[in-house]
Design an enzyme around this catalytic site. Structure first.
Site, PDB file in Angstrom:
ATOM      1  CG  HIS A  23      -2.403   0.308   0.842  1.00 61.79           C
ATOM      2  ND1 HIS A  23      -2.674   1.351   0.076  1.00 61.79           N
ATOM      3  CD2 HIS A  23      -3.382  -0.082   1.178  1.00 61.79           C
ATOM      4  CE1 HIS A  23      -3.975   1.597   0.086  1.00 61.79           C
ATOM      5  NE2 HIS A  23      -4.533   0.726   0.561  1.00 61.79           N
ATOM      6  CG  ASP A  30      -4.634   5.033  -4.935  1.00 67.61           C
ATOM      7  OD1 ASP A  30      -4.786   4.249  -5.782  1.00 67.61           O
ATOM      8  OD2 ASP A  30      -4.735   6.160  -4.746  1.00 67.61           O
TER       9      ASP A  30
END
Length: 500
Positions: free
Chosen positions: A471, A475
């Site tokens: 992450h 995104d």
């Protein structure tokens, strides 16, 4: 006058500093040629044979099988004959393990079983868990280097005497009405392993037997041609543990009516378990997975896709003639096209510089289960390969993984990993990212399921795709876009025509 030279464990490259002796290929007193492999070692990257740069008579060996040695430690000494006029003994100079050496003598070759094809839609996709057979040592850990066996092994087949002994063992068991239970002892089996190598599926099994005090020469293997599997050794260890427990709990004749048998302590119970050292390839994988879980904030998204058209396209390609195209190769081609659209997932995080480094090449790793544990071979420049080239490279690396001959360079440098866990018969998974990569695509099994197709209910070939991603590099929108594009290509392979 003979000159005795010491051969030390050479620099293995790739930052490796130690290796474990798996199997000695020579004994004291053997005559070795220049660049002849003398020992098989296992590093954190691969299992390779070490060639000796000197020719002569082996006068000493250092370290038993299962011993870990650091780089630079003595391996053996060789008497090379009269000293050369310059005072230096002639040698090949090739001391890097398994690379750049001259061709090894043909009189010593490892016996490998014929690979067994995996059934199902995912067959041949790199997740095959068929381990390699290492039949170079006896049950007591000493090399079995008899000339007849070595000569037979060089042809790639089992020795005729071993096949005959195996058949005789089975025939005797049938005549006596005795079932061939794994781990049981029969006289024909003892006769079979009295001479020559014991067929053991992997070094791990041999190590378990050595640590548990199991004589492999007294075991009837349940694998093909009497191959001794890990389950056979564990069966014997469990039987021995149960017998020891019953012996400890049984009261003596004088005290049985008065004093109950004491219960085993917790430390004794722990000591009775089977302990598998985390070292070599298995230890390296454990360290990398632990580091990945500590450092990477990963997330997973998944989607079901209709793979019917992809399976039809593959069938049409293979029906047209030429080399067969594997399903893994088509999925890899889809991955490289998706990474070209979403390069954020073909990157890694430089934690010290606090930067995300995007790469302009795709070195595609794929997970392969072997008898020595999980390994991830890497297909170099996968983005520049077509389906035929990818199929051939996947097949080559998978065979090398089965036989334990992958080089360190073939196990490092990946930028993205494709994990086909569908070969294990499961639908989904949330894999751990192969550090320091940024993502891994998982592919489940392809099975017929009810599916809404063109407004009606139909039976279609459905697959679950999952993407685990770092992450920090992107995104959920980027990860979702990548996975959706992969699913679209699986459902409509013609979408790939835009990038071909």
């Amino acid at each position: 006058m003979a000159q005795v030279l010491e051969f030390r464990l050479p620099d293995l490259g790739e930052g490796l500093t130690e290796a474990e002796i798996v199997r000695w290929l020579v004994q004291v007193g053997d005559v070795v040629a220049v660049d002849q492999p003398v020992v098989e070692v296992e590093t954190a990257k691969a299992m390779v044979e070490v060639p000796c740069p000197y020719g002569g008579v082996v006068t000493a060996r250092f370290g038993e099988e299962g011993t870990e040695l650091p780089v630079g430690a003595p391996l053996l000494t060789v008497a090379v004959g009269p000293a050369a006029p310059t005072g230096e003994a002639e040698g090949s100079g090739n001391v890097l393990v398994g690379y750049g050496t001259s061709e090894a003598p043909s009189r010593r070759r490892r016996v490998r079983p014929t690979p067994v094809a995996t059934r199902g839609a995912n067959a041949g996709t790199g997740g095959d868990c068929t381990p390699h057979m290492n039949a170079g040592t006896g049950g007591d850990g000493t090399p079995a280097a008899s000339a007849p066996c070595a000569a037979s092994a060089s042809s790639g087949a089992h020795p005729a005497g071993q096949r005959g002994a195996t058949a005789a063992s089975a025939e005797t068991a049938r005549q006596n009405g005795t079932p061939a239970v794994p781990g049981t002892t029969h006289a024909p089996v003892a006769a079979l392993h009295a001479e020559g190598p014991v067929p053991v599926i992997s070094p791990l099994v041999r190590r378990l037997a050595r640590e548990g005090g199991v004589d492999l020469r007294q075991l009837a293997g349940s694998g093909p041609d009497g191959l001794i599997l890990r389950a056979d050794v564990e069966h014997v260890l469990r039987t021995k543990a149960a017998q020891s427990s019953r012996t400890a709990e049984a009261p003596g004749p004088a005290a049985s009516a008065v004093t109950p048998s004491p219960a085993p302590t917790s430390s004794a119970a722990r000591a009775a378990g089977i302990r598998v050292p985390l070292k070599g390839v298995r230890g390296a994988v454990a360290d990398k997975l632990s580091r990945s879980r500590r450092e990477i904030p990963d997330a997973t998204c998944w989607v079901d896709a209709d793979a019917t058209e992809l399976m039809r396209a593959r069938a049409a390609m293979n029906a047209a003639g030429g080399p067969k195209i594997s399903l893994l190769a088509l999925l890899a081609r889809i991955c490289t096209a998706a990474l070209a659209r979403f390069p954020e997932l073909n990157s890694y995080v430089d934690a010290e510089a606090r930067e995300v480094v995007q790469l302009d090449h795709v070195h595609l790793g794929f997970a392969a289960q072997t008898g020595r544990g999980l390994v991830v071979p890497v297909v170099r420049d996968a983005h520049a390969r077509d389906a035929e080239s990818l199929t051939a490279e996947f097949a080559r690396l998978t065979e090398a993984a089965r036989t334990g001959t992958l080089t360190p360079g073939e196990l490092t440098g990946g930028t993205f990993t494709l994990n086909n866990y569908g070969v294990f018969g499961v639908d989904g998974s949330t894999p751990i990212i192969n550090h320091p990569e940024a993502a891994m695509l998982g592919v489940g099994r392809i099975v017929p399921k009810p599916w809404v197709h063109e407004g009606g209910l139909a039976v279609r070939q459905v697959v679950q795709l999952s993407l685990t991603f770092d992450h920090r590099v992107c995104d959920g929108g980027t990860a979702g876009g990548f996975l959706r594009y992969v699913a679209d290509c699986v459902e409509q392979p013609a979408v790939l025509l835009r990038t071909l």
